[in-house]
Write a protein that holds these residues in place. Structure first.
Motif, PDB file in Angstrom:
ATOM      1  N   LEU A 125      -7.109   8.668  -0.175  1.00 60.72           N
ATOM      2  CA  LEU A 125      -7.019   7.808  -1.492  1.00 60.72           C
ATOM      3  C   LEU A 125      -6.301   8.812  -2.693  1.00 60.72           C
ATOM      4  O   LEU A 125      -6.138   8.314  -3.548  1.00 60.72           O
ATOM      5  CB  LEU A 125      -8.239   7.190  -1.741  1.00 60.72           C
ATOM      6  CG  LEU A 125      -8.604   5.867  -1.062  1.00 60.72           C
ATOM      7  CD1 LEU A 125      -9.782   5.462  -1.618  1.00 60.72           C
ATOM      8  CD2 LEU A 125      -7.423   4.788  -1.155  1.00 60.72           C
ATOM      9  N   LEU A 160       0.802  -4.766  -6.242  1.00 63.19           N
ATOM     10  CA  LEU A 160      -0.135  -5.721  -6.363  1.00 63.19           C
ATOM     11  C   LEU A 160      -1.517  -5.326  -7.043  1.00 63.19           C
ATOM     12  O   LEU A 160      -1.608  -4.203  -7.252  1.00 63.19           O
ATOM     13  CB  LEU A 160      -0.317  -6.685  -4.968  1.00 63.19           C
ATOM     14  CG  LEU A 160       0.862  -6.879  -4.216  1.00 63.19           C
ATOM     15  CD1 LEU A 160       0.413  -7.419  -2.852  1.00 63.19           C
ATOM     16  CD2 LEU A 160       1.478  -8.034  -5.011  1.00 63.19           C
ATOM     17  N   ALA A 171      -7.977  -3.947  -6.327  1.00 67.08           N
ATOM     18  CA  ALA A 171      -8.980  -3.487  -6.968  1.00 67.08           C
ATOM     19  C   ALA A 171      -8.460  -2.478  -8.209  1.00 67.08           C
ATOM     20  O   ALA A 171      -9.089  -2.371  -9.330  1.00 67.08           O
ATOM     21  CB  ALA A 171      -9.845  -2.246  -6.104  1.00 67.08           C
ATOM     22  N   PRO A 176      -5.963  12.284  -5.180  1.00 66.62           N
ATOM     23  CA  PRO A 176      -6.770  13.030  -6.119  1.00 66.62           C
ATOM     24  C   PRO A 176      -7.578  12.060  -6.913  1.00 66.62           C
ATOM     25  O   PRO A 176      -8.848  12.552  -7.189  1.00 66.62           O
ATOM     26  CB  PRO A 176      -5.520  13.547  -7.186  1.00 66.62           C
ATOM     27  CG  PRO A 176      -4.222  12.669  -7.034  1.00 66.62           C
ATOM     28  CD  PRO A 176      -4.274  12.241  -5.305  1.00 66.62           C
ATOM     29  N   ASP A 230       0.817  -1.121   0.032  1.00 71.29           N
ATOM     30  CA  ASP A 230       0.129  -0.060   0.128  1.00 71.29           C
ATOM     31  C   ASP A 230       0.872   1.315  -0.074  1.00 71.29           C
ATOM     32  O   ASP A 230       1.714   1.457   1.077  1.00 71.29           O
ATOM     33  CB  ASP A 230      -0.773  -0.079   1.302  1.00 71.29           C
ATOM     34  CG  ASP A 230      -1.842   1.163   1.325  1.00 71.29           C
ATOM     35  OD1 ASP A 230      -1.558   2.293   0.738  1.00 71.29           O
ATOM     36  OD2 ASP A 230      -2.715   0.989   2.014  1.00 71.29           O
TER      37      ASP A 230
END
Ligand code: 2GN
Length: 456
Positions: A361, A45, A48, A363, A32
């Protein structure tokens, strides 16, 4: 993490030359990009979204190197590999061997206090012990756990989860357990596995990566007999088996029990008979690893209850709550929506999803929220309730595919917070036979909603 860039390149079989780059120690491996700090290795990875889209962010956050399935310009350290997830797993496998830690593997059971936590608490009395955090028990979470263990770790307790047959085989082949524990074969995931036999078969794959000198602890349940390994020492637990609970006393908020292998009685600060069984298994693992009986009993009486990140709870009115309110990323949000949609509903009950903003998250945040529309199925979910700011557009989209009056949106912006309205609406809608999912970033306070629903 105690590996260097050049070491990783060798282990994962990087297809490019990184000889121009200094051999630097890598701090931590992260998938992440929000978690990347100076000196980390970024592992893109496919969740989504494709993690490759965030390689720039990772470097901007200070990544020392990144893995990549695509050729990049070689001005910055990157390791070109065929498959980033495989590379991540291979690296974790190598790291476990290199650090020479003892691996205790536990197939995930559902329950508040897991066997894994009990084993880790017992071992921590005597050894530097690390364990799976939260729900990091899958093909991504397990290597992550391994790569995040402190450098001085001696024992690692790894939870191995299964969504489908073969999952645990992969994890076992990665971790090579010395001790493997198969907890009771429950009904969990019956809807994906079809039968208890299939669940048993899947769980018993935990022995696939064992080397013949290991020990398996398994229930004395005939359902697992067809899957018992013949080259492994097996300890069965249950009535009349190798290890069992002899006396059990249940009190209001604790229980005491004795076993056929400990001299003294054990006091456990939790209730529920199954917890005595779990604690007995954990105690036996402690004994196998030479923890003194005194320390085993002390650790159990002083158990630190860790809250599951994803857990089923009961509302005061009887409804089932699937609570996952601590963190949120697009992948985890999608996965939980799919799981919640796939489980069997209660007779006469409806499924309600309460979704709140995922934070930080960047822009494209609104877009990452609206992308979730494909995981909202009006044939399965009765009502969807949205709460937040960036999630407003998703609410708008949902109202186009759900029947009238089945989509609600409550604001939480810097100027306005409709938390009270949210709570009121949920209470109006939620019936005793319903199931309700709550998911969002920690700062969205859905934890408080869960508490209110549990309380009255
Ligand atoms: O389900 S999981 O949470 N999982 C973890 C392991 O144990 C079991 C459960 C999970 C999470 C899994 Cl299985 C797989 C993945 Cl890939 C992830 C995951 O972290 N997914 C994430 C994203 C996706 N897709 S994290 C994350 C954060 N990212 C957005 C996409 C994303 C933040 C971000 C936003 C914008 C930018 C950079 C990062 C940006 N950079 N914008 N412009 N430049």
């Amino acid at each position: 993490m105690k590996v260097t860039l050049h070491e990783v390149a060798k282990v994962v079989g990087a297809k490019n030359s990184i000889s121009d780059f200094d051999d630097v120690p890598l701090r931590q491996a992260e998938f992440d990009s929000r978690k990347i700090e100076a000196g980390d290795l970024f592992v893109p990875l496919k969740g989504a979204r494709d993690g490759h889209d965030f390689i720039e962010t990772a470097f901007a956050n200070g990544a020392a190197a990144v893995l990549s399935e695509k050729k990049l310009d070689d001005s910055r350290p990157y390791l070109w590999v065929d498959d980033c997830l495989t590379a991540f797993q291979v690296l974790a496998q190598y790291y476990l061997e290199k650090m020479r830690v003892d691996v205790i593997a536990v197939t995930g059971s559902n329950g508040k206090t897991t066997t894994k936590d009990m084993i880790a608490d017992i071992l921590a009395s005597t050894y530097k012990t690390y364990k799976t955090q939260g729900n990091y028990n899958n093909e991504i979470g397990l290597p992550y756990t391994v790569l995040h263990m402190p450098d001085d770790t001696e024992k690692i307790v790894l939870e191995m989860g299964q969504d489908r047959l073969g999952d645990i085989a992969l994890l076992s082949n990665l971790a090579h357990p010395h001790i493997a524990v198969v907890t009771l074969i429950g009904e969990a995931h019956l809807e994906f596995f079809g039968s208890r036999e299939k669940i048993a078969e899947g769980k018993m794959q935990i022995t696939q990566g064992m080397d013949g000198h290991g020990i398996l602890l398994a229930p004395a349940d005939k359902i697992i007999n067809p899957f018992l390994p013949d080259n492994q020492k097996v300890i069965r637990f249950g009535p009349d088996a190798d290890i069992y609970v002899t006396e059990l006393e249940e009190h209001k908020d604790f229980l005491t029990f004795a076993t056929n292998f400990l001299e003294e009685k054990v006091t456990l600060p939790v209730t529920g008979k199954y917890n005595a069984a779990n604690a007995m298994i954990a105690a036996y693992v402690g004994k196998l690893l030479n923890v003194s009986e005194e320390k085993i009993i002390a650790a159990l009486s002083d158990l630190q209850l860790t809250r599951n990140r994803t857990e089923w709870k009961k509302a005061a009115n009887g409804a089932d709550i699937l609570s996952d309110v601590y963190n949120a990323n697009p992948t985890a949000m999608r996965l939980i929506l799919e799981t919640f949609s796939a489980i069997a509903g209660n007779e006469g009950g409806k499924k309600i999803a309460v979704l709140a903003d995922m934070k930080e998250l960047g822009p494209d945040s609104v877009q990452m929220h609206t992308d979730l529309i494909t995981s909202l199925n009006p044939d399965v979910l009765d009502t969807v309730i949205f709460y937040g700011d960036d999630i407003a557009d998703l609410a708008q989209l949902a109202s186009q595919i759900f029947p009238l009056g089945k989509v609600y949106y409550f604001k939480k912006t810097k100027d306005q917070d409709q938390f009270e309205e949210l709570l009121k609406r949920i209470k109006e809608i939620l019936q005793p036979e319903d199931q309700i999912l709550l998911k969002g970033s920690n700062s969205m306070n859905l934890g408080q909603v869960v508490e209110f629903l549990e309380a009255d």
